[in-house]
Write a protein that holds these residues in place. Sequence first.
Motif, PDB file in Angstrom:
ATOM      1  N   LYS A  24       0.852  -1.319   0.140  1.00  0.00           N
ATOM      2  CA  LYS A  24      -0.067  -0.004  -0.156  1.00  0.00           C
ATOM      3  C   LYS A  24       0.965   1.277  -0.154  1.00  0.00           C
ATOM      4  N   ASP A  25       0.522   2.037  -0.883  1.00  0.00           N
ATOM      5  CA  ASP A  25       1.380   3.463  -0.970  1.00  0.00           C
ATOM      6  C   ASP A  25       0.700   4.359   0.338  1.00  0.00           C
ATOM      7  N   ALA A  26       1.500   4.734   0.934  1.00  0.00           N
ATOM      8  CA  ALA A  26       1.294   5.755   2.144  1.00  0.00           C
ATOM      9  C   ALA A  26       0.756   7.006   1.620  1.00  0.00           C
ATOM     10  N   ASN A  27       0.708   7.534   0.436  1.00  0.00           N
ATOM     11  CA  ASN A  27       0.337   8.548  -0.263  1.00  0.00           C
ATOM     12  C   ASN A  27      -1.350   8.386  -0.912  1.00  0.00           C
ATOM     13  N   THR A  28      -1.825   7.193  -0.493  1.00  0.00           N
ATOM     14  CA  THR A  28      -3.086   7.033  -0.948  1.00  0.00           C
ATOM     15  C   THR A  28      -4.154   6.859   0.215  1.00  0.00           C
ATOM     16  N   PHE A  29      -5.306   6.926  -0.367  1.00  0.00           N
ATOM     17  CA  PHE A  29      -6.444   6.831   0.677  1.00  0.00           C
ATOM     18  C   PHE A  29      -7.481   5.733  -0.003  1.00  0.00           C
ATOM     19  N   VAL A  30      -7.377   4.577   0.285  1.00  0.00           N
ATOM     20  CA  VAL A  30      -8.027   3.366  -0.467  1.00  0.00           C
ATOM     21  C   VAL A  30      -9.569   3.166   0.054  1.00  0.00           C
ATOM     22  N   VAL A  31     -10.370   3.423  -0.929  1.00  0.00           N
ATOM     23  CA  VAL A  31     -11.922   3.334  -0.500  1.00  0.00           C
ATOM     24  C   VAL A  31     -12.461   2.184  -0.998  1.00  0.00           C
ATOM     25  N   GLY A  32     -13.362   1.264  -0.504  1.00  0.00           N
ATOM     26  CA  GLY A  32     -14.132   0.258  -0.964  1.00  0.00           C
ATOM     27  C   GLY A  32     -15.616   0.507  -0.860  1.00  0.00           C
TER      28      GLY A  32
END
Length: 168
Positions: A24-32
């Motif tokens: 996981k990229d620390a610069n992303t916000f992953v939303v399901g």
Amino acid sequence: MKKIIAFALVLLVVALPLASCKKKDANTFVVGMECDYAPFNWTQADESDIAVKIDGVNGYADGYDVRIAQMIADGLGKKLVIKKIEWDGLSLALESGKIDAIIAGMSPTAERALTIDFTDPYYKSDLVIVVKKESAFADAASSPTSPARKSPPRSTPGTIPSSTRSTA
């Protein structure tokens, strides 16, 4: 030569699974979300100024939930990544770390609260059905055993907890 080939095969067997693990990229916000529950979230084929590319899928997500997710990502200073996940897999994806958040109209229940945390609601609804006054269904909502009092098939905003649903 056989040792070199054997070493290469071992290296390949070990390296391939590791290469497929996407950190996981620390610069992303992953939303399901389902990307199939308009007007909250849906999938569209065409790009637009506000739609977000769905990770790993052909298409773009848009809707109220997508816009809220984008505002949160912007506030965190991160890039929004949308993952299209079937409804029944959302909680598991969150618990396993595949996603950072579910933004999909999921109502809090006591069972869900055992494994996931909920924010304050960002949307509340008093769902109603509108019928003609002279319709055969005009009095349906006033009867506690009426089929009109039953909830939708999944826990969405306005769903009645299963322990209080009418059995008629």
